[in-house]
Design an enzyme around this catalytic site. Structure first.
Site, PDB file in Angstrom:
ATOM      1  N   HIS A  31      -0.721   1.140 -10.341  1.00 19.13           N
ATOM      2  CA  HIS A  31      -1.383   0.129  -9.501  1.00 19.13           C
ATOM      3  C   HIS A  31      -1.877  -1.046 -10.354  1.00 19.13           C
ATOM      4  O   HIS A  31      -3.072  -1.360 -10.398  1.00 19.13           O
ATOM      5  CB  HIS A  31      -2.547   0.749  -8.722  1.00 19.13           C
ATOM      6  CG  HIS A  31      -2.866  -0.003  -7.459  1.00 19.13           C
ATOM      7  ND1 HIS A  31      -3.190   0.613  -6.278  1.00 19.13           N
ATOM      8  CD2 HIS A  31      -2.907  -1.335  -7.188  1.00 19.13           C
ATOM      9  CE1 HIS A  31      -3.424  -0.293  -5.347  1.00 19.13           C
ATOM     10  NE2 HIS A  31      -3.263  -1.489  -5.889  1.00 19.13           N
ATOM     11  N   ARG A  72       0.863  -1.174   0.000  1.00 14.81           N
ATOM     12  CA  ARG A  72       0.000   0.000   0.000  1.00 14.81           C
ATOM     13  C   ARG A  72       0.900   1.225   0.000  1.00 14.81           C
ATOM     14  O   ARG A  72       1.988   1.220   0.568  1.00 14.81           O
ATOM     15  CB  ARG A  72      -0.935   0.018   1.215  1.00 14.81           C
ATOM     16  CG  ARG A  72      -2.109  -0.938   1.093  1.00 14.81           C
ATOM     17  CD  ARG A  72      -3.107  -0.446   0.054  1.00 14.81           C
ATOM     18  NE  ARG A  72      -4.277  -1.302  -0.069  1.00 14.81           N
ATOM     19  CZ  ARG A  72      -4.454  -2.198  -1.023  1.00 14.81           C
ATOM     20  NH1 ARG A  72      -3.495  -2.395  -1.929  1.00 14.81           N
ATOM     21  NH2 ARG A  72      -5.554  -2.903  -1.087  1.00 14.81           N
ATOM     22  N   GLU A  93      -2.982   8.031  -3.752  1.00 14.75           N
ATOM     23  CA  GLU A  93      -3.473   7.665  -5.088  1.00 14.75           C
ATOM     24  C   GLU A  93      -4.805   8.345  -5.400  1.00 14.75           C
ATOM     25  O   GLU A  93      -5.652   8.465  -4.509  1.00 14.75           O
ATOM     26  CB  GLU A  93      -3.677   6.138  -5.162  1.00 14.75           C
ATOM     27  CG  GLU A  93      -2.393   5.351  -5.130  1.00 14.75           C
ATOM     28  CD  GLU A  93      -2.631   3.852  -5.289  1.00 14.75           C
ATOM     29  OE1 GLU A  93      -3.709   3.460  -5.805  1.00 14.75           O
ATOM     30  OE2 GLU A  93      -1.755   3.081  -4.914  1.00 14.75           O
TER      31      GLU A  93
END
Length: 316
Positions: A283, A236, A265
Site C-alpha cells: 500500500h 481499494r 489488509e
C-alpha cells in the site's frame, strides 16, 4: 477543543495541528480498536482518523450523543467510515482529495510496468542467486508501449494514470465511468466493464471503495480479460474478488497482476504470495513525505475551518 490524531504523522503536520487546537497523538500504527473508536467519539471534539479506523454504524449506535462533531479523514478514501451513520449522529466527515492524485498515479504506472515486464519476479531471481545470465528468450514480458489500457473509474487518479499511459507510452486509452469525461487526450468510453476488460492489454482499477464497488472485479470480469492481459489495482482491496483473482492467476488465465491494496489488509493470502505472476506492494500509493505532508495539511485545514465555524473545504 480537543483533537485526536489516530496515527503518527509527519512533524510538520503535528505542529500545524498544535497551532489550531489542543491535540493528542496516538503513537500506535495499527487501526483503532473497538474501545478506541468509541473513546474517539466520547472524549474528543474532532478526530483525525485514517485507513482502517472503522467508524461503522455499530460504533455510532453505541455513542448516540457523540462529543466528536468532525472526522477529518487523512486520505481520499473514506469507505472505513459509515458516512450516513456519522451524519445521522451529527458528525461531519471530510477527506483529502487532490493531494494523493499524482503519487497514486505514479504507483499505478509503476505496477503496470512491473507486472508487464516481470520486474518483481526478476528481482527475486537475482536476490536468490538463481540468475543464469542473459539470453534472448529469458523472462519475456509484455511490451506496454503502444498497447491498450483500460481504466475502471475515470476520476482524478484514473485520469492521471491514463495521461501517463497515453503521453508517456503512446497507449490507446479506454475507460468505464458513470459519466462521459472531457479529456485532453483521446479516450473511448466503453459501454460495460466486461467489454472494457475484453478489449485491453492492461486493466487498471481506480474506482472509490465502498459497498457499490465491492468485488466489482469478479470472476466474470477476469474471465473476460485476454490471456496476456494484466490487472492493476491501486483503488481499494475489496474492489477485486481476491479469491477469483488467485484462481485466475494460478490457472494462468491472465498474464499477471500488480497490487498495492488487498481485501483484508494487512493480511495477504499465502496463495497470492506464492505466485510468481503477481507484483505485491505494501500500500505505497501515497508513500512519499511531501505527499503525506500535503494530505495532513489538508486534513488540518478541514479541522481549522470546522473550529472557526466555516464550511469544510473538503466535506464528504
Amino acid at each position: 477543543m480537543k483533537l485526536w490524531i489516530t496515527r503518527p504523522l509527519p512533524d510538520t503536520v503535528i505542529e500545524a495541528a498544535r497551532a489550531v487546537c489542543d491535540i493528542e497523538v496516538r503513537q500506535e500504527t495499527l487501526p483503532l480498536s473497538g474501545d478506541e473508536l468509541r473513546r474517539a467519539l466520547t472524549e474528543f471534539d474532532v478526530v483525525l482518523p485514517t485507513l482502517g479506523d472503522a467508524f461503522s454504524a455499530d460504533v455510532f449506535r453505541d455513542v448516540p450523543h457523540s462529543r466528536c462533531k468532525l472526522l477529518a479523514n487523512f486520505g481520499v478514501g473514506y469507505n472505513h467510515i459509515d458516512v450516513a451513520a456519522a451524519q445521522a449522529c451529527g458528525v461531519a466527515v471530510s477527506n483529502t482529495p487532490g493531494a494523493v492524485t499524482e503519487a497514486t498515479a505514479d504507483i499505478g504506472m509503476m505496477l503496470i510496468l512491473m507486472s508487464a515486464r516481470r520486474a518483481a519476479e526478476g528481482e527475486r531471481m537475482v536476490r536468490a542467486g538463481a540468475w543464469p545470465g542473459w539470453h534472448p528468450t529469458q523472462m519475456l514480458g509484455l511490451h506496454v508501449t503502444g498497447k491498450r489500457v483500460g481504466i475502471a473509474g475515470m476520476g482524478r487518479i484514473g485520469q492521471a494514470i491514463a495521461r501517463r499511459c497515453h503521453f508517456g507510452f503512446g497507449m490507446d486509452v479506454a475507460y468505464v465511468s458513470r459519466s462521459e469525461k472531457v479529456l485532453n487526450f483521446p479516450a473511448r468510453r466503453m459501454p460495460t466493464l466486461k467489454e472494457l476488460a475484453a478489449s485491453v492489454d492492461v486493466l487498471v482499477v481506480a474506482v472509490p471503495g465502498g459497498t457499490e464497488t465491492r468485488h466489482l472485479i469478479d470472476a466474470e470480469v477476469l474471465a473476460a480479460m485476454q490471456s496476456h492481459a494484466h490487472l492493476v489495482n491501486i483503488a481499494r482491496g475489496d474492489v477485486v474478488d481476491e479469491v477469483a483473482l488467485i484462481a485466475a492467476l494460478e490457472a494462468r488465465r491472465i498474464g499477471g497482476a500488480g497490487l498495492d491494496v488487498y481485501e483484508n489488509e494487512p493480511v495477504v493470502p499465502e496463495a497470492l504470495r506464492a505466485l510468481d505472476n503477481v507484483t505485491l506492494l505494501p500500500h505505497l500509493g501515497t508513500a512519499a513525505l511531501e505527499v503525506r505532508e500535503a494530505m495532513g495539511m489538508m486534513a488540518v485545514e478541514n479541522v481549522a475551518a470546522f473550529l472557526q465555524g466555516n464550511p469544510l473545504p473538503n466535506a464528504v
